[in-house]
Structure formats: C-alpha cells, structure tokens
Design an enzyme around this catalytic site. Structure first.
Site, PDB file in Angstrom:
ATOM      1  CB  CYS A 113     -99.244 -45.502  22.436  1.00 32.75           C
ATOM      2  SG  CYS A 113     -98.786 -43.890  23.049  1.00 32.75           S
ATOM      3  NE  ARG A 128     -98.112 -51.272  22.850  1.00 31.13           N
ATOM      4  CZ  ARG A 128     -97.179 -51.972  22.236  1.00 31.13           C
ATOM      5  NH1 ARG A 128     -97.050 -53.245  22.489  1.00 31.13           N
ATOM      6  NH2 ARG A 128     -96.357 -51.417  21.374  1.00 31.13           N
ATOM      7  CD1 TRP A 136     -96.021 -44.103  29.451  1.00 31.51           C
ATOM      8  CD2 TRP A 136     -94.746 -43.305  27.797  1.00 31.51           C
ATOM      9  NE1 TRP A 136     -94.828 -43.706  30.001  1.00 31.51           N
ATOM     10  CE2 TRP A 136     -94.018 -43.210  29.020  1.00 31.51           C
ATOM     11  CE3 TRP A 136     -94.135 -42.863  26.628  1.00 31.51           C
ATOM     12  CZ2 TRP A 136     -92.723 -42.688  29.080  1.00 31.51           C
ATOM     13  CZ3 TRP A 136     -92.845 -42.351  26.694  1.00 31.51           C
ATOM     14  CH2 TRP A 136     -92.164 -42.267  27.916  1.00 31.51           C
ATOM     15  CG  ASN A 176     -96.892 -47.568  19.557  1.00 33.88           C
ATOM     16  OD1 ASN A 176     -96.583 -48.726  19.311  1.00 33.88           O
ATOM     17  ND2 ASN A 176     -96.198 -46.825  20.387  1.00 33.88           N
ATOM     18  N   GLY A 177     -95.800 -44.291  18.671  1.00 34.58           N
ATOM     19  CA  GLY A 177     -94.480 -43.953  18.122  1.00 34.58           C
ATOM     20  C   GLY A 177     -94.241 -42.454  18.233  1.00 34.58           C
ATOM     21  CD  GLU A 203     -84.778 -55.491  39.073  1.00 37.25           C
ATOM     22  OE1 GLU A 203     -84.283 -54.665  38.297  1.00 37.25           O
ATOM     23  OE2 GLU A 203     -85.955 -55.885  38.980  1.00 37.25           O
ATOM     24  CE  LYS A 229     -88.435 -53.783  39.714  1.00 44.76           C
ATOM     25  NZ  LYS A 229     -88.249 -54.512  38.512  1.00 44.76           N
ATOM     26  CD  GLU A 282     -89.579 -50.042  37.766  1.00 42.09           C
ATOM     27  OE1 GLU A 282     -89.234 -51.064  38.401  1.00 42.09           O
ATOM     28  OE2 GLU A 282     -90.015 -50.096  36.613  1.00 42.09           O
ATOM     29  CG  HIS A 315     -63.825 -45.179  45.701  1.00 36.46           C
ATOM     30  ND1 HIS A 315     -62.501 -44.884  45.928  1.00 36.46           N
ATOM     31  CD2 HIS A 315     -63.949 -46.510  45.888  1.00 36.46           C
ATOM     32  CE1 HIS A 315     -61.843 -45.993  46.214  1.00 36.46           C
ATOM     33  NE2 HIS A 315     -62.705 -47.000  46.205  1.00 36.46           N
TER      34      HIS A 315
HETATM   35  C1  F6R Z   1     -88.396 -52.349  35.516  1.00 35.40           C
HETATM   36  C2  F6R Z   1     -88.767 -52.670  34.148  1.00 35.40           C
HETATM   37  C3  F6R Z   1     -88.057 -51.985  33.051  1.00 35.40           C
HETATM   38  C4  F6R Z   1     -87.809 -52.973  31.884  1.00 35.40           C
HETATM   39  C5  F6R Z   1     -87.206 -52.242  30.692  1.00 35.40           C
HETATM   40  C6  F6R Z   1     -86.891 -53.192  29.559  1.00 35.40           C
HETATM   41  O1  F6R Z   1     -89.209 -52.986  36.453  1.00 35.40           O
HETATM   42  O2  F6R Z   1     -89.648 -53.468  33.924  1.00 35.40           O
HETATM   43  O3  F6R Z   1     -86.870 -51.417  33.467  1.00 35.40           O
HETATM   44  O4  F6R Z   1     -86.944 -53.965  32.342  1.00 35.40           O
HETATM   45  O5  F6R Z   1     -88.119 -51.280  30.238  1.00 35.40           O
HETATM   46  O6  F6R Z   1     -88.029 -53.853  29.119  1.00 35.40           O
HETATM   47  P1  F6R Z   1     -87.933 -55.226  28.377  1.00 35.40           P
HETATM   48  O7  F6R Z   1     -87.377 -56.227  29.325  1.00 35.40           O
HETATM   49  O8  F6R Z   1     -89.348 -55.545  27.974  1.00 35.40           O
HETATM   50  O9  F6R Z   1     -87.036 -55.029  27.195  1.00 35.40           O
END
Ligand code: F6R
Length: 610
Positions: free
Chosen positions: A2, A27, A74, A98-99, A483, A487, A490, A506
């Site tokens: 947020c 955000r 969010w 926010n929170g 990763e 990606k 996501e 395994h």
């Molecule tokens: C994936 C991605 C998230 C951030 C994670 C940590 O593409 O961007 O997994 O890596 O939310 O965020 P930071 O790096 O801002 O602490």
C-alpha cells in the site's frame, strides 16, 4: 505494501495526490482512492483496480480542496473491492493506512457493541471510528489520534485529515515507513521519498512511533513531530538528490523488458563503482573485519533477493573460505537464532523496505552483530538502519518481477566475496586480477545474449501452453533455477518448481511425464556430466527437454529436445548469463499467455507487511 500520500497546500491538491500515487503504485494496485477536505466536508473518490480507473473517475467527477490524502492498495484484510478501498471515512475524519492492525477484531467488536456500523471488511476502518469517537467527545485532532494510536497493535503508516479542521494533516508510523516533505507552500506525507521527489527533495524520515502534526495557519506551514512518549522531537532534515523524471518504457512494450535490456548498463555501473577498470582492483574498503576467529556470515533476505544470497553462499565459501548461512528473513526473525558478536549479518533487498528483512536487521543489531545492507534504494529503511551499506546501482526498478536489481545484487555479492577472500588472504593478487577482469567483461556477454531474443520468444510461445514446468541446475545455477521458476510463476501464473539437479531422483522425478517440460541449466562446467545424466533420466521418461548450455556437442536422442546455446563464460559469469536467459523465457511465456507482465495479479513491488 500500500502506498499513502498526504498533501497540505495553498493550492488544490487532488491532481498532486494522484500524481504521487502514480509513483507509489508499485506498492499495490488492487484499488485506489483520494479524499480531500472542502467546505468543511470530506470528498472522496475511490475505484477498484489500477490507478487508471481512479483517473477516469476523477476526470468525470473532480474534487476540490487544499488538504487531502490518497492511497493505492494491496489487499490484506478484505477483498479488493470498492467498499474496501481507502480512504475510509466518517463525516469527521478520513484515513489512509499502510500496514496491518493486528488487534482490529477486538477493537471492532467493541465498537460494534457501542453501536458503530462498519462499511468495509478492512482492519483500517477501526482506526477511523476510534478517532471519530474521540472527536465526538470533544478531543482535538492531535489528542484524538494519540489516544487512538495507543490502542493499536501491529504496523501502520497513517495519513489523516479532518472535516472540521481543514488545515491540519496528521501522519503516524509504527513499522511501516513514512516520509515528511517540506517546502514553503506545502507540506507532504509519503510512503517513500521518491513519491515526493518532483515536489520537494527536502525531507525528513519519521522514526518508529512518531506522530507528525502539520498545520497551515494561513501565513505559514509548520509541522511538529511527537515521539511515541508524546514529547516534541526533531528529526534530521535531508536534502536528497533523487531522479524526478517519470519512468517511461521508452521503445519497450513493458518495463520488465526494458529492465532486462538495461542489464549491460546496470551491471557495468555496479561493477565500475566497485572495481577499478584500469588496475582490476576493488574500490571498496571493507568496513568489517572478516578475519576474526569464529566469524561467520549470515545472509538474510526474501524472494529473489534470497536466491541472490543463496548464490553468494557458493562464492563466499569457495573463494573466501568463510562459513556462510543463508536465511529467509520471515523464518529467521521468529526462530530465535543463535547470534553472537562475531556474526556478520548481510541483508539483501531491492527496496530496502521489506518488512521481514528489516525486522531481521533490527534483531541482528539488538544482538550486537555487525550489519551490512545491500540495497537498491538509497535512503531506504535498511540503508539507514544497517551499520554499513553497499548500493546496487540498478536504478529504479518498476516491473514488479525483479530483473536488473537481481543481477546487480549478484554483482555486488560476487565482488564482496572476492574482497573478503582478499582480506582473508585466500586469493592472491593474480587470481583477483583475473576474476575482476572476468566480471568487467560480463556486460558485453549480456549484450550478446540479448542481441537475438527470437529463440526465447519462440520457446515462450510453446511454454505458454504448459500448466507445469520443472527447472534444474547445479552449483550457482541451482539458485538461478529457483529464480527462473519464481520469475515464471510470478508473471505467467504457470506452476513451476526448481530443484538442485541431483535432488530430482529423490522424489520430484515422480512428477515427470510428457506434459511437463524440464528446463535444465547446464553450462559445460565441473557438473556438466552429472547434470547431463539427470537430463537423460528425465528424457527417458518422456518429458520435453529444454537445455540451456554453452556446450556445442551435447545431443539427446529424444522426441522433444530443444537446446539453447549461450556464450562460453568464466565460472563466475555464467550464473549471470543463465539468469538473463531465464528472465527472457519468463517474459516471453507471459507475453504469449497475455498476462499483465509489469503488474501481475496479487503481487506488489515492496512487501512492507509480514
Ligand atoms: C521477485 C521479487 C520478490 C522480491 C522480494 C524481496 O521477482 O521481486 O521476490 O525479491 O519481495 O523484496 P526486496 O528485494 O525489495 O527485499
């Protein structure tokens, strides 16, 4: 998550609030809203979905007022509907938040017993009604807010305006970031300094439990900050020098694609800040002594930053011969870890605001560990809280899925590992010279990979039909496989899992069938033969195989085999190259599926709630 904005001004505020929200949309983008005070009443506009829908509403039905607040959401408590969109209001008060208010249910039950009717499912609405009750009882806005805050548990950054006091804006924070911006004719509140940067770069960061009361007395604007104990405090004013230009996609169809293509530049910027290109020596002075007896490194992070940290473990242990553990911040902070003064805790984060990583940092500080933050956002909470900070120079990353920030993290971690190796006398000058030279060559290799992305485009088209995809890799390419799967999940919403190639047999190999493609990361390195055998094992069970390699000879006698050739690199560089390939695969798969690449569903760029 947020984003919140507040503006107290001599001019109309709604356009500026909207403009500020556009810089905070990273955000959260489940809903958005604005409230202003005009003629002693609250005017509000809200909409479900992205900021663009709020824009159309404001165009058709603008609002006036010199004081106002805005929010981009969010969703945590309550689905992303119109009624749950902020600001939440009564006739007297409007609030953006926010929170998470953790004790909201108890507070809500009490309020309902006192006859209050709720119009949303949010935790935030309790704050509104609590302040409203205090105002009805004759309290001033300041006292009404203070009394309310004393009842809240959890995390919040709040911006609050009042219909009967149109020239007051109050902000408060606990756990979530909040910045005050100052100029002669306006006062601002924002979730980050970047949101305020085009209006003012004179800012001050509120500290834990601070409340700021901003006033416009028709001649002057003034603000007073109160600490959690209610005492007037001063917080340092900073003059920042942040970029103000609105980020644009340029010739690219998505920010993510632009950011993938920026990597030759961002890697070069990050390396050149750390390595002297003439002498191939590092420019960084290590502020921490890594040679102390019993010293150990703990890398703590979330998401992609965690995978960058996992890669670093291979480098730190191999080159610097120092014990290294990698921790998920959300687990680390709650499992009562054994920490000593000899521990060196490194926190890796693009945003520098991730709530769990920040809490882990504060825990390590409380245990007297040395703390180092590796972040992409200067002046972020982690940059300010850690003993030392190294910046990744990726520039603002707008696409929600991290790309250039991830490779910049790898770059910093790799140079740091080599520097620690030098401090611990594990590598001689010649070795270091060769490694730094190799790293400085990396941007050219990345350019080479990106020269022709048609192979990724074609593969993406095929993969977009899959419902599950497996990834494997070994060594530093195991975190790259993780990763790559993240990606893909996501942005394409395709289920993907990554395994260390040796782990496949395994258990996970039971998943293999002809409908689940396997993406194998297998450069011709020390593990090549082993990974080749794992590929054979999967191929013989009928799965389509996509192999990313730099080996010209390898072939596979199977029905569905696709080999993608990547450039030959040294051992340090190859995980960067394979990462870029993974990013392209995810991007083109999502593109062919038609998902929202830059703002995928349910995600936000900065995760400031637990
Ligand atoms: C994936 C991605 C998230 C951030 C994670 C940590 O593409 O961007 O997994 O890596 O939310 O965020 P930071 O790096 O801002 O602490």
């Amino acid at each position: 998550m947020c984003g919140i904005i507040g503006v107290l001004s001599k001019d109309s505020v709604s356009e500026r609030i909207f403009d500020g929200l556009s810089r905070l949309e990273y955000r959260g983008y489940d809903s958005a809203g604005i409230a202003t005070i005009h003629d002693n009443s609250i005017h509000k506009r809200r909409s479900e979905g992205k900021l663009q829908s709020l824009k159309s509403i404001l165009e058709k039905d603008p609002i006036q007022g010199y004081t106002g607040i805005g929010h981009t959401r969010w969703a945590t408590h309550g689905s992303p509907t119109y009624h749950n969109a902020h600001p939440h209001t009564t006739d007297r008060v409007a609030v953006v938040h926010n929170g998470i208010i953790e004790n909201y249910q108890t507070l809500k039950d009490n309020l309902i017993q006192n006859g209050v009717v709720f119009s949303s499912e949010t935790d935030t609405e309790v704050v509104v009604h609590l302040i409203d009750q205090e105002l009805r009882n004759g309290k001033t806005p300041e006292l009404a807010v203070q009394k309310t805050l004393s009842q809240l548990e959890g995390a919040f950054a709040l911006a609050i305006v009042f219909s009967q006091d149109p020239k007051i804006l109050i902000g408060a924070r606990r756990g979530s970031p909040l910045v005050v911006g100052i100029d002669e004719n306006n006062l601002f509140l924002g979730s980050d300094a970047w949101a305020l940067a085009p209006w003012t770069q004179k800012i001050c960061y509120l500290e834990e439990d601070d409340v700021v009361v901003m006033k416009n007395d028709d001649v002057n604007f003034s603000y007073t900050i109160f600490s959690g104990e209610g005492k007037i405090v001063s917080r340092p004013l900073k003059n920042l020098n942040l970029a103000t230009g609105a980020a644009s996609k340029g010739v690219y169809s998505h920010f993510m694609l632009k950011e993938i293509f920026e990597q030759p530049q961002t890697l070069s910027d990050t390396f050149l800040a750390l390595i002297d290109e003439k002498t191939f020596e590092t420019r960084i002075e290590l502020p921490i002594d890594f040679t102390k007896h019993h010293s150990r490194i703990l890398l703590v992070a979330c998401g992609s930053s965690y995978y960058a940290s996992l890669t670093a473990k291979y480098w730190f242990e191999k080159y610097a011969r120092i014990p290294c553990e990698v921790e998920l911040a959300s687990e680390f902070r709650y499992r009562d870890p054994v920490l000593t003064e000899n521990d060196i805790c490194i926190f890796v984060s693009q945003s520098g605001e991730t709530s769990d990583t920040l809490a882990a940092l504060n825990l390590a500080k409380a245990k007297n560990c040395s703390t180092l933050a590796i972040v992409n956002v200067p002046e972020s909470s982690m940059a300010r809280a850690a003993d030392y900070c190294i910046l990744t120079l990726a520039g603002p990353e707008i696409g929600v899925a991290s790309t250039k920030a991830f490779t910049a993290q790898l770059a910093v971690l790799c140079v740091l590992g080599l520097k620690i190796a030098e401090q611990r006398a594990c590598l001689d000058k010649q070795n270091l010279f060769e490694y730094f030279k190799e790293l400085l060559h990396l941007p050219k290799l990345v350019t080479h990979v990106l020269q022709d992305v048609s192979v990724f485009d074609a593969l993406g088209q095929r993969l977009s039909m899959a419902s599950d995809i497996l990834f494997i890799g070994r060594g530093t390419n195991y975190p790259v496989a993780l990763e790559g799967a993240l990606k893909l999940k996501e942005i394409s919403y395709i289920h993907a899992e990554a395994y260390a190639a040796g782990e496949l047999k395994h258990g996970p190999i039971a998943l293999v069938d002809k409908t689940i493609p396997l993406i194998a990361i297998s450069p011709n390195d020390n593990w090549f033969e082993k990974t080749s055998s794992n590929i054979q094992e999967v191929a013989s069970r009928g799965a389509p195989i996509i192999m990313l390699t730099n080996d010209l000879e390898f072939t596979l006698d199977c029905r569905d085999f696709c080999k993608i050739l990547l450039p030959k690199t040294g051992s340090l560089n190859n995980c960067f190259i394979y990462t870029v390939a993974m990013q392209c695969i995810a991007y083109y798969t999502a593109l062919h599926k038609g998902t929202d690449v830059d703002q995928p569903r349910n995600l936000a760029k900065s995760v400031t709630v637990e």
